[in-house]
Structure formats: C-alpha cells, structure tokens
Write a protein that holds these residues in place. Sequence first.
Motif, PDB file in Angstrom:
ATOM      1  N   THR A 121     -17.310  16.298 -35.593  1.00 39.29           N
ATOM      2  CA  THR A 121     -16.377  17.105 -34.796  1.00 39.29           C
ATOM      3  C   THR A 121     -15.077  17.335 -35.556  1.00 39.29           C
ATOM      4  O   THR A 121     -14.552  18.462 -35.594  1.00 39.29           O
ATOM      5  N   ALA A 257     -22.197  21.929 -29.657  1.00 39.13           N
ATOM      6  CA  ALA A 257     -22.338  20.586 -29.075  1.00 39.13           C
ATOM      7  C   ALA A 257     -23.701  19.987 -29.412  1.00 39.13           C
ATOM      8  O   ALA A 257     -23.815  18.777 -29.680  1.00 39.13           O
ATOM      9  N   HIS A 261     -24.387  16.456 -31.427  1.00 40.92           N
ATOM     10  CA  HIS A 261     -25.086  15.343 -30.788  1.00 40.92           C
ATOM     11  C   HIS A 261     -26.380  14.959 -31.490  1.00 40.92           C
ATOM     12  O   HIS A 261     -26.776  13.787 -31.444  1.00 40.92           O
TER      13      HIS A 261
END
Length: 500
Positions: A121, A257, A261
């Motif tokens: 991130t 996202a 993940h």
Amino acid sequence: MLDESAELSVSITQIVQRLKGTHLHSQLEKQAKECLHKPEIKLETLKDDVRRLLKASGMTCLPPPRHPRAPPEHTKEPLAYMRKAQVNWEKRILKSLNSMCTELGIPLARKRPVPEQNELTNKWNEMGTDEPGNIETQSPCFHSDMLKVLVGLKNPNNERSEDLTVRSHWGLIQVSLNVRDIPQTREMYPELGLTYGQLGIDDHTHVPPVVSEHDSAAAQQYSRQGCPTGLRAQLWSLILNTTDDPEAITHYEQLKARVIHHDLLVDNLIYKDVKLTASNDDYYFVFEDYLYQVLLCFSRDTAVLEHFNYNCATPPKSCIQSKSGSEQCAVVYPPNGVIPFHGFSMYVAPLCFLYNEPSKLYSVFREMYIRYFFRLHSLTNPLCVLSLCLQFERLLQTHLPQLFYHLREIGAQPLRIAFKWIVRAFSGYLSTDQLLLLWDRILGYDSLEIVAVLAAAVFAFRAENLMEVTSLASAEAVLADLSTLKVMPLLQIFLFATSV
C-alpha cells in the motif's frame, strides 16, 4: 442445449460488440439513459422490447442460425480443426504455468500477510523502484511458439483435394481464409486516399466539435483521418465509451484492494515482462509504475471474462484447495482469464502518454483489450492473428511477388520478421507519435486489419534493400529499426499510389 434466454444473451453480446462505436450504438445508449426513469419501461417486458427495437432498427448482424444441439463454441468457431488447435494452445500455456508453479515452489495464489499488505500500500505509486517478482519466472507463451502453431495449421479436408492455387501459395500460413486483396482494402479504407487530409501529414485538417457534442460515432469517423494530439485522449474515450463516473473509479479501487490482499503467480510474469520490455524502452520506461498498477489490477478483473462470450478461446482453469481443505475445485485462473505473455505490457504503455489518471488509463486499456488486443493472441477469432498474418502474406505476395519469392528462397519468410510487429500492433517498434496515429485508425475503422496492411507497406518501402539480402539475418537487419518511419505516407503509397 441453450434455452431461449441464453440464446438471446449470446446474441445480444455479439450484437453489442459489433455495434460499439457506431452511430446506432450511441443512439441506443442515449435512449437507454433517457428511458431509465420512465414508468412505462418494465423489466418483465424488456426482452420483448429489445427484440422489437432490433427489428425496427433494421439490424442484420444477428448470428447465423445453428443446430439447436450445437454448443456455443461451434457458433464462435464452426471449424473443428480450428477449435482443436485453440484448445491445444490453451492447454500448452496452462501446462507451462502449472509447471512453473511446481518447479519454483510458488503457489498460484496466496493471501499476503498484513505487514506485506501495508508495505505494498505504501509503495503503490513507487513499485518501479523495487525489484518484485521471481527472477527465474519466465512467460509461458512466446511469439515464436504461437507462430509455430499458426504455421502448423492445416485444413484436413484439403490434404487430398487441395487445388493448385492453395498449393502454390508461397507463405507460411496454409489455411484458406477470406481476406481482402488490395482493391478490396482500398474500398475498406477510402479515407486513407490521397485526396483526403491526414493528421500526421496535413496538420491543418479541420477539427469538428465532436468532443463537445459527445458523439461517439462522429468521433470514430473523425479518427479515421487521425486525432489531434491535444484531443486524442478525449476522442478515444468517446469512441470506447469509457467515462470518469464514480462507478469506474470505485471499480478500480476495488481491484487495487484485491492486489494488495492477495499475491498471484502471474504477478511475477507481469513484473518480469515490464522489466524486460517497457522498462528498457526509451519511450516508455518512465511509465513503469503505471504499468504495474494497471496490469496487476487487470489480472484481478473478472469483468474481463465477458469477452469470452464472443472469443473462441476459453478462460484457463486451475485446481485449488476448497475452503475446507478436503477437496480440490477448478476455478478460472487468473481471475480475468488472461495469462500474460512476453510483450503484454506493451499494449498498455502507449496509452500512458494519453492518460495520467490510473483509473481512466485502466478503463481505456480494458476496453481496448476486450475489443481488439485479445485477437492478437487468439488463434481463430474473426480478424484474429491468423487472418492478419494471412492477409499480410497475400498483400505482399500480390503487390511484390518478386520480393516475396526472393525472401522465401533465401530462408527469410516475410512473416517470420513481421509477426512480432503484428502481434504487438507495432507497439515498441514505431515511434510513439506514429504508433498513436496507427491506433487512431484501428479505433476509427474498428478493425486491426490496418496492422497487416502496414506490415506489408514496410516491406514495400524497404524492398530495394531487401532484394539485395542473402539471409534471414541480413533481412532482419534491414528491418531492425522502424522508429523513423512515417505511418501515413507508407499506407497511402502502398494502397493508393501503386497499381495492382
């Protein structure tokens, strides 16, 4: 056997793909938006309404009728030997990917630990400064492998009854397909005629107010003569019907996202490809971060699977452990159904010159892929790489038979040189300004056919030098650098300034 509802769904999908960019498509889209809040529009009668609208519009592009028991793939590709070749090619790619997974001990997918998620991130906009990906990872699919498959394609019905015309074809592609000759190609591309103004040659060409009017069909028609640099991004977005609405931005963030993940094996293929291609290109190395962002998100986008409704290919599947861990189940892998190959990132790189917002760049690339680029690595779709290769050979053989025969006799089959240009739509070979002028015409004519025409035009331009070469290596040397070529003069001279 498909029921009526499924049949209608397949028909609508194929019709929409043929309609995109046309005036009728923009009319339908506009009317649909206006009708959203009308009380007389009812969901339960929508299918009948669609049928009536298609009939009233005079649509004639419905898929041809097929036997009621024939599976959908027979409609997409009616020839059994072509379907078999496509299936074998897909099995070969998937086997290579699974072997890589086993040999390197890398799982197909894994959930990232929280610290790794946080790290990714934080460096999302600086991924190019890192060295991600396993250096031993190699793409399971190379251009030379695909060319071997295309060259090996033979129609079993012609083995004994082949006529003299087919036997005497000098090229590598020995499948008989209906491709345009030079007179038919001239009719297909009248706006490339010598009497038409072309951006890239005549930069004073009038610019109509198509952007302010938001007319997709007008933008497509205009791009046939080239798009002004300052308006190209807007015109392409109009043609592709991509928008900056919140839904598109949200979708991109959701894909981001998923990347954060979960780690996929194909991520390594993406990293390696960017490092080997775009990062070493003088034009595109500055966009390395954008390429990682777009391609990693693309691999997670299940909406891409929609193009398999009209693509004769099938999405690859791999076995993974079920949640209980007691059994294995087959799932589409990667989630978008597309295994990246060497040079795949070059489909995205030129678009980085037009769009600096990742979500917008992503939307445009995805639409370009599901309309055009997938055809460049599918064997048997209409206007796929096979038909483009055959058209290239036929155009060159008809236009310059002496050159074609000379190169064939010295073991320098033209297609062995031109194939890499065709499969990348010339990305990485032409200078960026010239490449974008070429892609203007791809969108303008809604066809990749212009790629095959340009490949033949390049050989024609270098014909005098090529007639002097005595080997494949020397022929490749003559055609090694295309960065100084001007696309539009080459196309116009090849199509309209010579007699055939």
